[in-house]
Design a protein around this motif. Structure first.
Motif, PDB file in Angstrom:
ATOM      1  N   ARG A  87      -0.725  12.920   3.093  1.00 50.98           N
ATOM      2  CA  ARG A  87      -0.154  12.034   2.083  1.00 50.98           C
ATOM      3  C   ARG A  87       0.637  10.901   2.727  1.00 50.98           C
ATOM      4  O   ARG A  87       0.559   9.738   2.310  1.00 50.98           O
ATOM      5  CB  ARG A  87       0.749  12.837   1.146  1.00 50.98           C
ATOM      6  N   GLY A  88       1.405  11.240   3.774  1.00 46.93           N
ATOM      7  CA  GLY A  88       2.179  10.218   4.457  1.00 46.93           C
ATOM      8  C   GLY A  88       1.304   9.202   5.179  1.00 46.93           C
ATOM      9  O   GLY A  88       1.584   8.004   5.166  1.00 46.93           O
ATOM     10  N   LEU A  89       0.211   9.682   5.796  1.00 47.76           N
ATOM     11  CA  LEU A  89      -0.698   8.763   6.480  1.00 47.76           C
ATOM     12  C   LEU A  89      -1.451   7.889   5.482  1.00 47.76           C
ATOM     13  O   LEU A  89      -1.737   6.722   5.765  1.00 47.76           O
ATOM     14  CB  LEU A  89      -1.678   9.559   7.344  1.00 47.76           C
ATOM     15  N   ALA A  90      -1.769   8.463   4.318  1.00 45.65           N
ATOM     16  CA  ALA A  90      -2.428   7.656   3.288  1.00 45.65           C
ATOM     17  C   ALA A  90      -1.496   6.555   2.782  1.00 45.65           C
ATOM     18  O   ALA A  90      -1.930   5.425   2.509  1.00 45.65           O
ATOM     19  CB  ALA A  90      -2.872   8.548   2.131  1.00 45.65           C
ATOM     20  N   ALA A  91      -0.196   6.865   2.677  1.00 48.81           N
ATOM     21  CA  ALA A  91       0.777   5.851   2.255  1.00 48.81           C
ATOM     22  C   ALA A  91       0.868   4.722   3.268  1.00 48.81           C
ATOM     23  O   ALA A  91       1.245   3.601   2.928  1.00 48.81           O
ATOM     24  CB  ALA A  91       2.151   6.491   2.057  1.00 48.81           C
ATOM     25  N   GLY A  92       0.485   5.017   4.516  1.00 51.28           N
ATOM     26  CA  GLY A  92       0.520   3.991   5.544  1.00 51.28           C
ATOM     27  C   GLY A  92      -0.516   2.896   5.361  1.00 51.28           C
ATOM     28  O   GLY A  92      -0.456   1.868   6.046  1.00 51.28           O
ATOM     29  N   LEU A  93      -1.454   3.102   4.442  1.00 51.91           N
ATOM     30  CA  LEU A  93      -2.442   2.060   4.157  1.00 51.91           C
ATOM     31  C   LEU A  93      -1.876   0.962   3.259  1.00 51.91           C
ATOM     32  O   LEU A  93      -2.446  -0.122   3.170  1.00 51.91           O
ATOM     33  CB  LEU A  93      -3.677   2.681   3.492  1.00 51.91           C
ATOM     34  N   LEU A  94      -0.759   1.251   2.582  1.00 52.83           N
ATOM     35  CA  LEU A  94      -0.194   0.269   1.656  1.00 52.83           C
ATOM     36  C   LEU A  94       0.384  -0.968   2.348  1.00 52.83           C
ATOM     37  O   LEU A  94       0.138  -2.089   1.890  1.00 52.83           O
ATOM     38  CB  LEU A  94       0.875   0.939   0.787  1.00 52.83           C
ATOM     39  N   PRO A  95       1.167  -0.825   3.437  1.00 54.85           N
ATOM     40  CA  PRO A  95       1.711  -2.038   4.075  1.00 54.85           C
ATOM     41  C   PRO A  95       0.650  -3.042   4.505  1.00 54.85           C
ATOM     42  O   PRO A  95       0.793  -4.241   4.208  1.00 54.85           O
ATOM     43  CB  PRO A  95       2.497  -1.477   5.272  1.00 54.85           C
ATOM     44  N   PRO A  96      -0.435  -2.627   5.187  1.00 59.73           N
ATOM     45  CA  PRO A  96      -1.445  -3.646   5.525  1.00 59.73           C
ATOM     46  C   PRO A  96      -2.125  -4.242   4.298  1.00 59.73           C
ATOM     47  O   PRO A  96      -2.511  -5.419   4.320  1.00 59.73           O
ATOM     48  CB  PRO A  96      -2.453  -2.877   6.402  1.00 59.73           C
ATOM     49  N   ALA A  97      -2.246  -3.450   3.216  1.00 61.82           N
ATOM     50  CA  ALA A  97      -2.845  -3.995   1.990  1.00 61.82           C
ATOM     51  C   ALA A  97      -1.945  -5.073   1.391  1.00 61.82           C
ATOM     52  O   ALA A  97      -2.429  -6.125   0.950  1.00 61.82           O
ATOM     53  CB  ALA A  97      -3.072  -2.869   0.980  1.00 61.82           C
ATOM     54  N   VAL A  98      -0.635  -4.828   1.384  1.00 56.05           N
ATOM     55  CA  VAL A  98       0.311  -5.826   0.877  1.00 56.05           C
ATOM     56  C   VAL A  98       0.306  -7.065   1.770  1.00 56.05           C
ATOM     57  O   VAL A  98       0.344  -8.206   1.280  1.00 56.05           O
ATOM     58  CB  VAL A  98       1.733  -5.230   0.793  1.00 56.05           C
ATOM     59  N   ALA A  99       0.244  -6.848   3.093  1.00 56.53           N
ATOM     60  CA  ALA A  99       0.200  -7.985   4.014  1.00 56.53           C
ATOM     61  C   ALA A  99      -1.053  -8.831   3.792  1.00 56.53           C
ATOM     62  O   ALA A  99      -0.991 -10.074   3.804  1.00 56.53           O
ATOM     63  CB  ALA A  99       0.240  -7.483   5.459  1.00 56.53           C
ATOM     64  N   ALA A 100      -2.186  -8.175   3.555  1.00 57.21           N
ATOM     65  CA  ALA A 100      -3.431  -8.907   3.289  1.00 57.21           C
ATOM     66  C   ALA A 100      -3.320  -9.708   1.997  1.00 57.21           C
ATOM     67  O   ALA A 100      -3.790 -10.856   1.913  1.00 57.21           O
ATOM     68  CB  ALA A 100      -4.599  -7.938   3.218  1.00 57.21           C
ATOM     69  N   LEU A 101      -2.674  -9.110   0.985  1.00 58.49           N
ATOM     70  CA  LEU A 101      -2.487  -9.815  -0.279  1.00 58.49           C
ATOM     71  C   LEU A 101      -1.619 -11.055  -0.103  1.00 58.49           C
ATOM     72  O   LEU A 101      -1.911 -12.120  -0.667  1.00 58.49           O
ATOM     73  CB  LEU A 101      -1.858  -8.861  -1.304  1.00 58.49           C
ATOM     74  N   LEU A 102      -0.560 -10.940   0.700  1.00 60.06           N
ATOM     75  CA  LEU A 102       0.313 -12.085   0.947  1.00 60.06           C
ATOM     76  C   LEU A 102      -0.419 -13.180   1.727  1.00 60.06           C
ATOM     77  O   LEU A 102      -0.206 -14.375   1.479  1.00 60.06           O
ATOM     78  CB  LEU A 102       1.561 -11.638   1.712  1.00 60.06           C
ATOM     79  N   LEU A 103      -1.271 -12.785   2.652  1.00 63.21           N
ATOM     80  CA  LEU A 103      -2.049 -13.786   3.404  1.00 63.21           C
ATOM     81  C   LEU A 103      -3.026 -14.521   2.485  1.00 63.21           C
ATOM     82  O   LEU A 103      -3.201 -15.738   2.590  1.00 63.21           O
ATOM     83  CB  LEU A 103      -2.809 -13.104   4.540  1.00 63.21           C
TER      84      LEU A 103
END
Length: 208
Positions: A87-103
């Motif tokens: 669960r913790g490793l899956a949550a680690g996918l959120l930061p790069p997804a947010v960064a991609a959205l901001l880009l």
């Protein structure tokens, strides 16, 4: 027969705390934050381990505050292993997804697409709010707990703490922009700020 008055209990200097102080003078704040910052920065390198790394940082700081012992590499590694759950490793996918959205949002603003002038600040505020909730989630006391729902509830119930944490994130972003060499050290103060907010929130709830 006279009796000598009972002497007042002696309070050790390391046991004294100023009003509102969380960790006390015995907590070697600067050294611990430096070490935790470096360890967390290294642990965040695989990206998906970022939530577990920050959760380990918070747990290490809590443990150091409770015992008065400085943060150790072995203790941090133990907390990191305990929190590196699927669960913790899956949550680690959120930061790069947010960064991609901001880009993508930045690209839309530069391209002058309709509505981009409104969407840009809205997305920035949304990203800041998500970062606050994410940090509070990593600072929850229970081992292995990374509950976005609980962190969101606490963020709403403690607007002052959330605003202070948002300010810490903005300051960290400004430091990254102006002095990129400080990046490896910033996770420590951020984890400390989130931990302080959670410790104060829990103490407030316990006093009710």
């Amino acid at each position: 027969m006279s009796h000598a008055p009972a002497s007042a209990p002696v309070v050790r200097p390391e046991a004294r705390k100023e009003p509102g102080e969380v960790f006390g003078p015995g907590f070697t704040l600067f050294a611990d934050m430096l070490l935790v910052g470096l360890l967390t920065a290294v642990a965040c390198l695989p990206v998906v381990t970022a939530p577990a790394a920050f959760a380990a940082a918070s747990a290490s700081l809590r443990e150091s505050a409770a015992s008065g012992v400085q943060v150790r590499l072995g203790a941090y590694a133990g907390h990191l292993r305990a929190r590196s759950t699927p669960r913790g490793l899956a949550a680690g996918l959120l930061p790069p997804a947010v960064a991609a959205l901001l880009l993508l949002d930045h690209a839309a603003v530069r391209a002058g697409l309709p509505g981009s002038a409104v969407a840009a600040p809205a997305l920035l505020l949304l990203a800041l709010g998500a970062a606050v909730v994410g940090l509070r989630a990593t600072a929850l006391a229970a081992p292995g707990t990374l509950s976005a729902r609980e962190a969101l509830l606490r963020s709403c119930a403690d607007p002052r703490g959330s605003a202070l944490l948002a300010g810490a994130l903005v300051l960290a972003a400004l430091l990254v922009w102006s002095m990129p060499l400080l990046v490896p050290l910033l996770p420590g103060p951020l984890a400390f700020a989130a931990t302080v907010m959670e410790v104060r929130y829990e103490a407030g709830r316990g006093a009710e």
